[in-house]
Structures are given as C-alpha cells and as structure tokens.
Design an enzyme around this catalytic site. Structure first.
Site, PDB file in Angstrom:
ATOM      1  N   PHE A  95       0.721  -0.722   0.124  1.00 53.47           N
ATOM      2  CA  PHE A  95       0.125  -0.039  -0.211  1.00 53.47           C
ATOM      3  C   PHE A  95       0.837   0.621  -0.103  1.00 53.47           C
ATOM      4  O   PHE A  95       1.109   2.636  -0.769  1.00 53.47           O
ATOM      5  CB  PHE A  95      -0.867   0.103   1.157  1.00 53.47           C
ATOM      6  N   PHE A  96       1.692   1.371   0.829  1.00 48.23           N
ATOM      7  CA  PHE A  96       2.255   2.276   0.848  1.00 48.23           C
ATOM      8  C   PHE A  96       3.267   2.454  -0.436  1.00 48.23           C
ATOM      9  O   PHE A  96       3.589   3.780  -1.029  1.00 48.23           O
ATOM     10  CB  PHE A  96       3.407   2.595   2.156  1.00 48.23           C
ATOM     11  N   PHE A 198      -7.486   7.065   2.778  1.00 47.10           N
ATOM     12  CA  PHE A 198      -6.840   6.597   4.573  1.00 47.10           C
ATOM     13  C   PHE A 198      -6.807   4.948   4.207  1.00 47.10           C
ATOM     14  O   PHE A 198      -6.354   4.389   5.329  1.00 47.10           O
ATOM     15  CB  PHE A 198      -6.868   6.644   5.913  1.00 47.10           C
ATOM     16  N   ARG A 338       9.850   8.171   6.192  1.00 44.39           N
ATOM     17  CA  ARG A 338       8.747   8.920   5.832  1.00 44.39           C
ATOM     18  C   ARG A 338       8.704  10.049   6.093  1.00 44.39           C
ATOM     19  O   ARG A 338       8.017  11.041   4.971  1.00 44.39           O
ATOM     20  CB  ARG A 338       7.494   7.970   5.546  1.00 44.39           C
TER      21      ARG A 338
END
Length: 361
Positions: A95-96, A198, A338
């Site tokens: 997902f990231f 999200f 990140r």
C-alpha cells in the site's frame, strides 16, 4: 518516551518527539506493544519486497527497515496468527509503495499510466489469481497480497474487503484529479475523501482475520463498535496530516486537512496546525469514552452460548487493537523515514522512491 529500534530486539530506545507533535496522553495512557513475531515479520516483508520487485534492491537495502512499515502493523494487530500478520504486513508495505507510485504519477503527469493502473487494480482485486505474474510488479504484488488475505475468512468477508478497496481505488483517482488540477477540496469534502484514501474500513476489516472471526453486520455496525473503529482511524489520518504538513506543502500537494483549512477557512499555517491538533486530541478523548461502551457491548455478547463467547472475545480483541493503533501510529510518525523530510536532499522527493520522470511506466 520510548520506541522500538530497527534491530531484532524489542528493547525500547528514546525517541525525541517535537513539542508541536507531542501528545502526552498517548505516551501515558496508550502503552505501546509489539507482536512477538515482529523481528521475523520485518525480515520476511523485506524479502517479499525484493522478490516482488516492488522497490529497487538498493533502496530496500538502504531504506526498508528504516521506513518501519512492519513496526506499524506489528504494533496494531496484536494476537494475530503469524501467517495473518505476515499477509497484512506485506499488503501494508504494498500500500505504501502504491501510494508512492500514485504520487510520482501525479508529479510527472502520467495520467495514462495512472488510468491503466487504476483499471488493473480493480480487476486484480476481483480475480487476484489471474494477476500473480502481471508484468507490472505493483499489480502482481497486489494480487499476491490480496490472494493471501482472502484465505483466512469466508467469501462474504472477502467480498466486503473487495467492495471497500474498490472505493479506495476510486478515491485515489479523485485525489489524482484534484492534485493534477491544483484543486484543494473543502474541509468536509476532504474529510470524506480522507476516510477513503486512508482506507479506514480496510484496516478495520483486517481486525477480523487477526482475531479469527468474521463479525456479522449486527455486531460490526453496532454504534459503539463502529464509532470506536472510526475514531481510531480518524486519529491516524489526522495525526498523519499534522506530521505530513511540512512535506506536503514542500511538495505542492493539496490533500491535507491543514491545507484545506488554510485555503477555505483563511487560517494561517500556525492556526491550521492548532486546529488539526485539536481534532486529533478530540479523537483521543472521545475514544476513551466510547471504548468503555464497546467493551460493555462485548460483555453483552457473551450470552452463555459458544457463538456468544466467540463474538465477545473477537470484539474485545478488536477493540483492544483499535487502542493499539493510537500508539503504533504515533510512534511510527517519529521513527519512519517517510516523515524525516529535513534529512532529504530534496524536500519534495522522498529518497526511497523511484523518481523516474521519463515516459509512462
């Protein structure tokens, strides 16, 4: 203030949280926990990223552990069987990577590439087995992670997960549209969209394979359970916005609650930060109240039957993990590379992404 290191032991180390981002109530009332499988989880997800070619080998070597993706999941889904946690962690890492591809497609104006990827993800979500060897490694990695997630609970759960993720893909498309056109959504529009980008209900769905029990609608949609789930996710999304605001302003982004407040409510940057922080703190306060209601609901489900005991235990475990999400998200934002924008050579370009600008991949 303690956090877990990037080695293979869970000995806490001191992490300095900037005063503007520090939440004493999280540090005091939400003790951090870590699934005992975590060291193996970190190693296996790193290998999976390499095998699926989701990140270049040099970037996996240099950045994967420091991004702390597995730490985030290992601090959330406590009690999950190792196999379930591994599937969730790989999906989360995917997902990231997808989020980073989406960002680079926007930055480099790759509308055609994004349109193709969007369609492929919709198709792979419904038939992951047919996409395991797709030429786009992002599609193949997605198919692999989804196929594994579909193995734990009945087909009705799989269908719900797919339905929820189809809406996430479409929300990412709306974000693509907004960012490529410089459209800053209004506050209410943004809050609605943020719940989708999200993936609020995806992470909530994944509580169920973690506790080994698909919840019937009457349980899952009970007001106390649903509110506790939403508050834990709202906290995560808004705290992410609070921590990401410098990075996203540097990258000329338009999707951040603070940016919507500045644009549409004429707040200064300082005022916007204060308002986002206020909302974050309200989530914590309200969760502490509704958590009691959700646990009382869990007790009521234990009606003396085997099924009642199973549902009661699952709800109690899930609500406990909703609580864990607060601390896991909080520390993630102060450990993960990140968010260490000040250490990047270019504040608008994360060093861990492939920033290839030429062509449409």
């Amino acid at each position: 203030m303690h956090a877990f290191p990037h080695g293979t032991t869970a000995t806490p180390t001191a992490i300095a949280v900037p005063p503007s981002l520090r939440l004493p109530v999280i540090e005091a009332a939400f003790p951090r926990q870590l699934h005992p499988y975590w060291p193996k989880l970190q190693e296996t997800t790193r290998t999976w990223l390499l095998e699926k070619r989701l990140m270049p080998a040099d970037k996996v070597e240099e950045y994967a552990d420091g991004l702390c993706y597995t730490d985030l999941m290992a601090g959330y889904y406590l009690g999950a069987p190792d196999e379930v946690l591994q599937a969730i962690a790989d999906y989360s890492a995917w997902f990231f990577v997808w989020d980073d591809r989406h960002d680079r497609d926007i930055v480099h104006g790759r509308a055609g590439a994004w349109r193709r990827l969007r369609g492929l993800l919709h198709t792979a979500l419904d038939s992951p087995g047919d996409h395991l060897h797709h030429e786009d490694t992002l599609v193949a990695g997605f198919a692999d992670s989804v196929r594994r997630l579909y193995a734990f609970l009945p087909a009705t759960w799989n269908a719900r997960f797919a339905r929820h993720f189809h809406t996430v893909i479409e929300a990412y498309d709306r974000e693509f549209h907004n960012r490529t056109r410089g459209i800053v959504p209004g506050v209410e529009e943004y809050l609605e969209l943020r719940r989708l980008t999200f993936a609020h209900w995806i992470w909530t769905d994944l509580l169920e394979p973690s506790s080994g029990c698909e919840l019937p609608d009457a349980v899952r949609k009970h007001p106390a359970y649903r509110r506790a789930a939403l508050l834990s996710q709202e906290f995560a999304a808004w705290y992410n916005d609070l921590c990401s605001l410098p990075k996203e302003i540097a990258g000329d982004e338009v999707h951040n609650l603070g940016i919507s407040l500045i644009t549409h409510h004429s707040l200064t940057l300082e005022e916007a930060i204060g308002e986002v922080r206020r909302r974050v703190e309200e989530c914590i306060t309200e969760f502490l109240a509704v958590e009691r209601d959700a646990l009382r609901f869990a007790d009521e489900l234990a009606d003396g039957t085997v099924r009642g005991k199973e549902l009661s235990g699952a709800v109690r475990a899930n609500v406990g993990n909703m609580r864990n999400w607060f601390s896991s998200v909080y520390w993630f934002h102060h450990e993960s590379g990140r968010y260490m924008v000040d250490s990047w050579d270019d504040r608008s370009t994360p060093p861990y992404v492939n920033n290839e600008a030429a062509g449409e991949k």
